[in-house]
Scaffold this active site. Structure first.
Site, PDB file in Angstrom:
ATOM      1  N   LYS A 252       0.846  -1.191   0.000  1.00 38.78           N
ATOM      2  CA  LYS A 252       0.000   0.000   0.000  1.00 38.78           C
ATOM      3  C   LYS A 252       0.883   1.244   0.000  1.00 38.78           C
ATOM      4  CE  LYS A 252      -4.372   1.066   2.325  1.00 38.78           C
ATOM      5  NZ  LYS A 252      -5.107   0.868   3.574  1.00 38.78           N
TER       6      LYS A 252
HETATM    7  O1  G3P Z   1      -7.945   1.780   5.305  1.00 39.94           O
HETATM    8  C1  G3P Z   1      -8.214   3.124   5.182  1.00 39.94           C
HETATM    9  C2  G3P Z   1      -9.623   3.594   5.451  1.00 39.94           C
HETATM   10  O2  G3P Z   1     -10.565   2.624   5.222  1.00 39.94           O
HETATM   11  C3  G3P Z   1      -9.789   4.429   6.665  1.00 39.94           C
HETATM   12  O3  G3P Z   1     -11.121   4.582   7.087  1.00 39.94           O
HETATM   13  O4  G3P Z   1     -12.827   5.290   8.718  1.00 39.94           O
HETATM   14  O5  G3P Z   1     -10.399   5.894   9.101  1.00 39.94           O
HETATM   15  O6  G3P Z   1     -11.721   7.012   7.310  1.00 39.94           O
HETATM   16  P1  G3P Z   1     -11.542   5.756   8.112  1.00 39.94           P
END
Ligand code: G3P
Length: 218
Positions: free
Chosen positions: A83
């Site tokens: 990633k």
């Molecule tokens: O993996 C990255 C992403 O899904 C993060 O999600 O909820 O922290 O915006 P969030």
């Protein structure tokens, strides 16, 4: 549509695998930090547990450091996807890894322009963050629609991996738009199963049969 779990929690991953709905895993530095464990060993352990792709993110931001970490992540297991952040350096490394047949997931995508660049770099997955866009008053789903259209226009192989998913409707809307993958927190995976009419219907079926005083066999 493929479902990935967006977590570094091994118990959540085991449960998701047991339910048979988990095609892969995405992690990020924040999710691994929450577990209070070492970085690379955690990615390795997840990759051992899960048959599908497991995204592990580089921490370096300079080209040499990023490439070195990318190789160390890719060497952990065949199913590790590297990633990389959406930046000039991240996309340069993504292109280099594509030449080496190493799969990549370009993360922190917030615009169709960025997604177009990631596809041109040969990224395996692009991760647009729908929830974080919604949080600042922009439509996450509008972005998914734009990316799906752009990728179809040019037949790009890069898969649209909808990230920052906050609720079941994000998953449904992404599926309607034809996104390839949704990466979901465990809580959202569990919510996808639920409907109050399913629970009420099952209670009524069982109660009606119980009233007869008979068992399954008679
Ligand atoms: O993996 C990255 C992403 O899904 C993060 O999600 O909820 O922290 O915006 P969030």
């Amino acid at each position: 549509m493929k479902f990935f779990l967006d977590t570094a929690d091994l118990d959540e991953i085991r449960t998701g695998l047991d339910w048979g709905m988990v095609d892969g895993i995405t992690t990020n530095p924040s999710l691994i930090a929450q577990q209070g464990k070492s970085y690379l060993p955690t990615v390795r352990e997840i990759a051992r547990l899960v048959p599908g792709p497991v995204s592990g993110e580089v921490l370096a931001t300079d080209p040499e450091g990023m490439l070195d970490e990318a190789h160390r992540l890719a060497d952990l297991a065949d199913n590790v996807v590297v990633k990389l952040p959406l930046s000039p350096v991240g996309l340069k490394i993504a292109a280099q890894l594509a030449d080496e047949d190493i799969e990549t997931n370009v993360t922190l995508c917030f615009s169709a322009a960025q997604a177009l660049l990631a596809a041109k770099a040969g990224a395996t997955y692009i991760s647009p963050f729908v929830g974080r866009l919604d949080d600042v008053g922009q439509s996450g789903m509008e972005l998914i629609e734009q990316i799906v259209t752009v990728y179809e226009n040019y037949d790009y192989d890069t898969e649209v991996l909808v990230a920052s998913v906050r609720h079941p409707m994000h998953v449904v809307e992404a599926a309607i738009l034809g996104a390839d993958v949704a990466t979901v927190p465990f809580k959202v995976l569990a919510q996808l199963y639920k409907h109050p009419l399913t629970d009420a219907g099952l209670d009524r079926f069982l109660a009606d049969w119980q009233k007869t005083g008979r068992s399954f066999d008679d």
